[in-house]
Design an enzyme around this catalytic site. Structure first.
Site, PDB file in Angstrom:
ATOM      1  CD  GLN A 148      65.739  55.450  54.390  1.00 17.72           C
ATOM      2  OE1 GLN A 148      66.509  54.567  54.735  1.00 17.72           O
ATOM      3  NE2 GLN A 148      65.379  56.408  55.226  1.00 17.72           N
ATOM      4  CG  ASN A 202      61.255  55.528  56.747  1.00 14.55           C
ATOM      5  OD1 ASN A 202      62.393  56.019  56.785  1.00 14.55           O
ATOM      6  ND2 ASN A 202      60.229  56.079  57.375  1.00 14.55           N
ATOM      7  CG  ASP A 249      68.363  66.141  56.641  1.00 16.01           C
ATOM      8  OD1 ASP A 249      67.699  65.210  56.159  1.00 16.01           O
ATOM      9  OD2 ASP A 249      68.282  66.494  57.831  1.00 16.01           O
ATOM     10  CG  ASP A 273      64.300  68.930  55.529  1.00 19.11           C
ATOM     11  OD1 ASP A 273      65.418  68.403  55.681  1.00 19.11           O
ATOM     12  OD2 ASP A 273      63.524  69.142  56.478  1.00 19.11           O
ATOM     13  CG  ASP A 318      73.421  63.857  64.426  1.00 15.02           C
ATOM     14  OD1 ASP A 318      73.155  63.472  65.579  1.00 15.02           O
ATOM     15  OD2 ASP A 318      72.794  64.775  63.859  1.00 15.02           O
ATOM     16  CG  HIS A 373      67.896  71.464  57.813  1.00 14.79           C
ATOM     17  ND1 HIS A 373      66.862  71.361  58.716  1.00 14.79           N
ATOM     18  CD2 HIS A 373      68.180  70.192  57.428  1.00 14.79           C
ATOM     19  CE1 HIS A 373      66.543  70.076  58.858  1.00 14.79           C
ATOM     20  NE2 HIS A 373      67.316  69.356  58.090  1.00 14.79           N
TER      21      HIS A 373
END
Length: 636
Positions: free
Chosen positions: A204, A233, A260, A262, A372, A396
């Site tokens: 995105q 996005n 995720d 990162d 979530d 993370h």
């Protein structure tokens, strides 16, 4: 046929901080009820491969660690597996000792075997005494010569309840380097890829993953397993909804595994989560734990819940988290032997059965924050609980150097929490949610943080406008929130190295023995402090000298809401330490915002039953595949 539930693995990174998560060659004692490391005999040179490790002569190594102990209580509680077999392959003279624990962390020896030469030793183990908690693990003690652990795994002869694979959904926004590293880790892990149908990488951003160095090579390695999808996005919720939607079209997939961008992945964790999902008696969501990417032995949450009263997320045993495995490993951490049940799991890593998506829909169009938690609560109400699974984890970037409650994300924190409360709270008029929300505004106002208050007011007005706004502003709420920052000087982080900022009266420093040892007011003192501070800010103008130059300076860790309000202005370090923000009292703005927050929260409380009905009736359409398909087409 034997099914491998869990492999014993070792890190290939030559990072000494990682070793305690995989092997524990250290000697421990207990002093004043706290674990104390007596000696450290950890050497990275003894890691011989992904599944092999050397046990030095006369030394003992325990595999009672986060990634290599077997979480027996979770397998007993959530699956029908009642017998597992541990197989340990070794070379050289050694003693293998098998241990178990209960929910109180009490250790008991299960079996002992002496081995020589090349041997494969099996232990048949029952999963019948772990209802409250407990792990199983083994230690290896080398004799007069070095021994080598050639490999070990936990298996069962029982057939899984379902056999479909998982498709992976990775949502990214301008993190192409991380994504390529994740793809490389997957490509190098055939044991994990065996359970993967498709990898959907939802890009995105404007810095495309496909343009990143190394992408072409890893894409060739993964072949048709990898599918990159570009879209506008739409936040994490939009990216993960796209992965859910695409996976629904895959007949080979029984699950979608959300990841995720990162992160650093432990591929064995991916494999374990899918296998656990296959063996679960009834379909469950399998969540992964989150370690700190910049402090790799530190675990930030074991199980997460939503408190009904204030309708707010938190860790179970919040005061014990984060847990540092470099300080106390699994065997020394009694609390971690308890089976902890979750309400939800963060979408940094979460396996979702397609049965749940077919029944309850896709992600809420929330952009970020609470998507979530809301989905897991919705799934739980429909009979699909969330299991935050020990031994399933990734690394993370943590929130230690962030404060997203005062940047543009404040809008989503406020709006999505209230929407989730409207959808799932059973307390009359949301219980303490609105009281808590109003207090958040009051603290920001006393702290001279007007930007997050403006965003939160916008969020409340949007909630009051009805559920249709969530789809309408999905792609525009974030840029609008960021644009609003230009109206608030306190959002500027001053980093110019040629201009050193100073306050008139220097830096305030406070003694604090621990994070729980604070001087915050409570009880009647809190009420008096709040009332007197609110009145003072309403009645008194700041001195011009304090407007021209900050009155005092605070370090970020000292800038609490009961300290900063005593001053007209303050110089406060940014959360990441990159510069400083200047907070200055603005009486006119303060008065307007205080009246607005009282009015908006009062209206929300008055209209709560009506809004609750509207949002609950609108939910099935908001999260339907048809609605999301239309969004994807509109934003293509």
């Amino acid at each position: 046929m034997a099914h491998v539930l869990q492999n014993v693995v070792f890190p290939l990174d030559r990072d000494p901080d990682l070793l305690p998560l995989y092997a524990d060659p250290e000697t421990w004692s207990v002093i004043e009820n706290e674990p104390v490391r007596v000696s450290n005999r950890a050497h990275l040179g003894n890691i011989l491969g992904r599944h092999r490790a050397r046990i030095v002569a006369g030394r003992r190594v325990s595999l009672g660690t986060y990634f290599n102990a077997f979480p027996a209580s979770y397998w007993q509680h959530w699956t029908s597996v009642r017998q597992v077999q541990l197989t340990v392959r070794t070379t050289g003279p050694a003693t293998i000792l098998v241990y178990r624990s209960n929910g109180s962390g009490i250790r008991q020896r299960v079996a002992t075997r002496e081995v020589t030469g090349e041997s494969s030793t099996s232990f048949d183990l029952d999963l019948t005494q772990y209802s409250d908690g407990g792990w199983i693990w083994f230690d290896i003690v080398a004799d007069e010569k070095h021994a080598v652990l050639e490999g070990a795994e936990w298996t069962t002869e029982q057939e899984p309840a379902r056999t479909g694979k998982a498709s992976l959904g990775i949502t990214t926004y301008n993190k192409p380097d991380y994504c390529v590293e994740t793809l490389r880790a997957l490509a190098a892990s055939p044991d994990a890829l065996e359970f993967v149908d498709r990898i959907f990488l939802i890009d995105q951003g404007t810095q495309l993953v496909s343009d990143q160095d190394g992408y072409d090579d890893v894409a060739a390695d993964l072949g048709e397993t990898l599918q990159v999808i570009r879209q506008a996005n739409l936040g994490g919720s939009g990216g993960f909804a796209r992965a859910m939607h695409e996976t629904l079209q895959r007949p080979e997939s029984d699950f979608v595994q959300l990841l995720d961008d990162d992160v650093r992945l432990e591929p064995e964790s991916l494999r374990r989560s899918i296998v656990f999902g296959q063996f679960a008696t009834s379909p469950v969501l399998v969540g992964g734990h989150m370690f700190d990417l910049l402090d790799r032995p530190k675990l930030h949450g074991w199980a997460e819940v939503v408190d009904e009263g204030p309708f707010m997320w938190r860790n179970l045993y919040q005061e014990k988290m984060p847990h540092d495995f470099g300080v106390a490993n699994l065997r020394q951490s009694t609390l971690l032997h308890m089976r902890m049940d979750s309400d939800y799991n963060g979408w940094w890593m979460c396996l979702i059965p397609l049965d749940a998506i077919r029944e309850v829909g896709l992600s809420l169009p929330a952009f970020i924050k609470w998507d979530d938690a809301e989905f897991c609560l919705r799934a739980g109400e429909a009979g699909f609980p969330t299991v935050s699974m020990p031994g399933v984890a990734l690394w993370h970037v943590s929130w230690v150097n962030k404060d997203d409650t005062i940047d543009w994300q404040a809008y989503f924190h406020a709006r999505n929490r209230i929407v989730a409360g409207l959808l799932h709270s059973n307390a009359p008029r949301g219980g303490r949610l609105l009281t808590h929300s109003r207090r958040v505004d009051l603290k920001h106002l006393m702290m001279m943080q007007y930007y997050p208050v403006a965003l939160r007011a916008r969020a409340l007005r949007d909630v009051l406008s009805g559920p249709a706004h969530m789809r309408k502003n999905l792609a525009t709420a974030m840029p609008a929130a960021r644009a609003l920052a230009a109206q608030y000087p306190e959002t500027v982080i001053h980093r110019d190295p040629t201009t050193v900022l100073h306050s008139r009266h220097g830096r305030r420093v406070y003694k604090q023995l621990s994070k729980n040892d604070l001087d915050n007011p409570t009880g009647l003192r809190l009420r008096w402090f709040t009332l007197s501070t609110l009145l003072s800010h309403w009645l008194h103008k700041p001195q011009q000298s304090n407007i021209d130059q900050p009155e005092v300076e605070f370090g970020k860790e000292d800038a609490y809401w009961w300290r900063v309000p005593a001053f007209d202005s303050a110089l406060v370090s940014a959360a990441d330490g990159s510069g400083k923000n200047i907070y200055t009292r603005n009486r006119r703005q303060y008065r307007q915002m205080l009246q607005e927050t009282v009015r908006l929260h009062s209206e929300l409380r008055r209209r709560w039953p009506e809004l609750q009905k509207q949002y609950r009736e609108a939910l099935p359409d908001l999260v339907s595949p048809q609605s999301w398909q239309q969004i994807f087409e509109e934003k293509a």
